[in-house]
Write a protein that holds these residues in place. Structure first.
Motif, mmCIF file in Angstrom:
data_model
loop_
_atom_site.group_PDB
_atom_site.id
_atom_site.type_symbol
_atom_site.label_atom_id
_atom_site.label_comp_id
_atom_site.label_asym_id
_atom_site.label_seq_id
_atom_site.Cartn_x
_atom_site.Cartn_y
_atom_site.Cartn_z
ATOM 1 N N GLY A 148 0.785 -1.225 0.000
ATOM 2 C CA GLY A 148 0.000 0.000 0.000
ATOM 3 C C GLY A 148 0.815 1.271 0.000
ATOM 4 O O GLY A 148 0.283 2.358 -0.269
ATOM 5 N N LEU A 149 2.125 1.170 0.284
ATOM 6 C CA LEU A 149 2.938 2.380 0.385
ATOM 7 C C LEU A 149 3.040 3.103 -0.945
ATOM 8 O O LEU A 149 3.051 4.348 -0.986
ATOM 9 N N VAL A 234 -0.379 0.066 4.516
ATOM 10 C CA VAL A 234 -0.576 1.510 4.592
ATOM 11 C C VAL A 234 -1.685 1.883 3.625
ATOM 12 O O VAL A 234 -1.764 1.343 2.518
ATOM 13 N N ALA A 235 -2.553 2.830 4.041
ATOM 14 C CA ALA A 235 -3.656 3.235 3.163
ATOM 15 C C ALA A 235 -3.998 4.693 3.407
ATOM 16 O O ALA A 235 -3.825 5.218 4.512
ATOM 17 N N ASP A 236 -4.489 5.342 2.353
ATOM 18 C CA ASP A 236 -5.081 6.673 2.494
ATOM 19 C C ASP A 236 -6.516 6.500 2.988
ATOM 20 O O ASP A 236 -7.261 5.636 2.501
ATOM 21 N N ASP A 237 -6.897 7.336 3.939
ATOM 22 C CA ASP A 237 -8.248 7.227 4.493
ATOM 23 C C ASP A 237 -8.833 8.629 4.636
ATOM 24 O O ASP A 237 -8.641 9.309 5.639
ATOM 25 N N HIS A 255 0.193 12.825 8.404
ATOM 26 C CA HIS A 255 1.405 12.679 7.596
ATOM 27 C C HIS A 255 2.163 11.436 8.041
ATOM 28 O O HIS A 255 2.294 11.174 9.242
ATOM 29 N N LEU A 256 2.686 10.694 7.063
ATOM 30 C CA LEU A 256 3.516 9.527 7.325
ATOM 31 C C LEU A 256 4.958 9.864 6.970
ATOM 32 O O LEU A 256 5.240 10.323 5.859
#
Length: 442
Positions: A148-149, A234-237, A255-256
């Motif tokens: 997911g990155l 990892v995901a955008d939500d 922020h990651l």
């Protein structure tokens, strides 16, 4: 085809330092840099973080709940903070700009350099031959392979420090020095910070008592910890970043940040064309300068400093003689402490650690003697902790200093480490410690 006595690949502090040294000795020098002179990492990370850390310390002092003095909660003006950072970057870049280097007789070549032979480099569409070459390319950030990155927004520390607005909630992946420094700095400046590491502890290579003291300081500044936590996706939500962990939990932030360390930045050099392997071009943590099987090419190590005179002979002497001089300079001290591993953590309190930890020394079979010197919180402006690891009572194996602005003491500690033994009296003098402080041995 231009011909140079010395070709330096990398225009950061180390590369510029060695180029200036060589030019001062009358050599014709070419310095190759594909980005901004002064060093991409140095200008984009080290300088901004130093500026932000100084401002963050002021904020922390103002927020301190002291019975003797109370201040209003400070307001952080982020645009003004960014202007401070940019001014510092511009000043550093100007100090090592092309005109100044040219005035020293150094030819600056802007472009990505790579080897086309054992004594040739190509950059900017032009070939350059060299008598000797130095690789000083620095290190690139490690990008983990997390599902997911690739489809998610993320930052490396340099991009984080260039954000136009203060981040609301940082998820920092990593448990090393950079992760700890970023976490404390942004927490003090008003961001929510969660530090996520798959290791059981942050700063695992440090002495346990020093590691715990820094962790407690970060916790007091508001940093949240998620240790022993692997990230499986990892995901955008909805504009946020979500981390799915190995425990099934979900961590969400705005922020990651990927701060899981660095690896040598060698991919663009085409090392095989110079008859080198990547392993040859990776210096050890205790190297000042490393020779390669190609007698023309050297690699700057982590311990090289611009003022380092012990590594200078290879600049001006034939390869065989240079090897003898460098070897003699390393073994001539008769002490393994002459090349101690150096670790610096620029948190508050800060830390300098030289050589082995107590556990590493015992595991290696040394006859360990431990000496400690400490000032507890409340009896001084800031707690101080000093730990010495000796082989018996003679050879210095390791030293750990924890106190405010401890990295400023690194030059004094470097000068002491070459003695082979370090007494409390010598440390008192070098570090300006009170003569009333008494050591204890264990």
């Amino acid at each position: 085809m231009p011909n140079h006595d010395l070709a330096v690949i990398g225009g950061g502090p180390a590369g510029i330092g060695v180029a200036v040294q060589a030019a001062a000795r009358g050599l014709s020098v070419a310095l190759f840099e594909r980005g901004r002179l002064g060093g991409t990492a140095y200008l984009a990370e080290t300088v901004p973080l130093q500026v932000l850390a100084r401002l963050a310390r002021k904020v922390a002092l103002a927020r301190d709940d002291d019975d003797a003095m109370r201040c209003q909660d400070p307001v952080v003006n982020w645009p003004a903070v960014r202007r401070r950072v940019e001014a510092a970057q511009d000043a550093i870049a100007e100090s090592c700009g092309g005109a100044r280097l040219a005035s020293r007789g150094i030819t600056v070549v802007q472009g990505s350099a790579y080897f086309t032979g054992t004594d040739r480099i190509e950059a900017g569409g032009q070939l350059h031959s060299f008598g000797k070459a130095v690789i000083a390319t620095g290190r690139a950030h490690v990008i983990p392979d997390i599902p997911g990155l690739a489809s998610c927004s993320w930052l490396t520390p340099d991009r984080l420090l260039a954000l136009p607005d203060r981040p609301e909630h940082l998820l920092i992946l990593g448990g090393g020095t950079m992760a700890a420094e970023l976490a404390q700095c942004f927490a003090r400046l008003g961001s929510r910070v969660t530090l996520v590491t798959e290791r059981p502890n942050i700063l695992e290579r440090l002495e346990p008592e020093a590691r715990l003291a820094i962790r407690e300081s970060l916790r007091a500044d508001g940093v949240e910890f998620s240790e022993n936590t692997g990230v499986v996706r990892v995901a955008d939500d909805k504009g946020a970043v979500e981390l799915r962990t190995s425990t099934g939990a979900a961590l969400r932030g705005t922020h990651l940040v990927l701060a899981q360390g660095r690896h040598p930045d060698l991919q663009s050099l085409d090392l095989p064309a110079a008859q080198l392997t990547a392993a040859e071009a990776i210096p050890a943590p205790t190297d000042t300068v490393k020779a390669t099987s190609n007698g023309r090419i050297w690699v700057l190590g982590p311990l090289w400093q611009p003022e380092d005179t012990e590594a200078a002979p290879w600049l001006v002497q034939p390869v065989q003689a240079a090897m003898q001089r460098v070897t003699a300079s390393i073994i001539g001290h008769g002490s393994a402490s002459a090349r101690l591993r150096v670790q610096v953590v620029r948190t508050d309190p800060g830390l300098v650690q030289l050589g082995l930890t107590e556990a590493e020394a015992r595991e290696a079979g040394h006859r360990v003697t431990v000496m400690r010197l400490s000032v507890p919180e409340g009896s001084a402006d800031y707690p101080l902790s000093l730990k010495l690891i000796h082989e018996g009572e003679t050879q210095l194996l390791g030293l750990t200093l924890l106190r405010q602005d401890a990295p400023k003491d690194l030059p004094a500690l470097r000068s002491l480490q070459f003695r082979g033994t370090v007494s409390i009296a010598q440390l008192r003098s070098a570090l300006d410690l009170s003569p009333l402080l008494d050591p204890c041995a264990s």
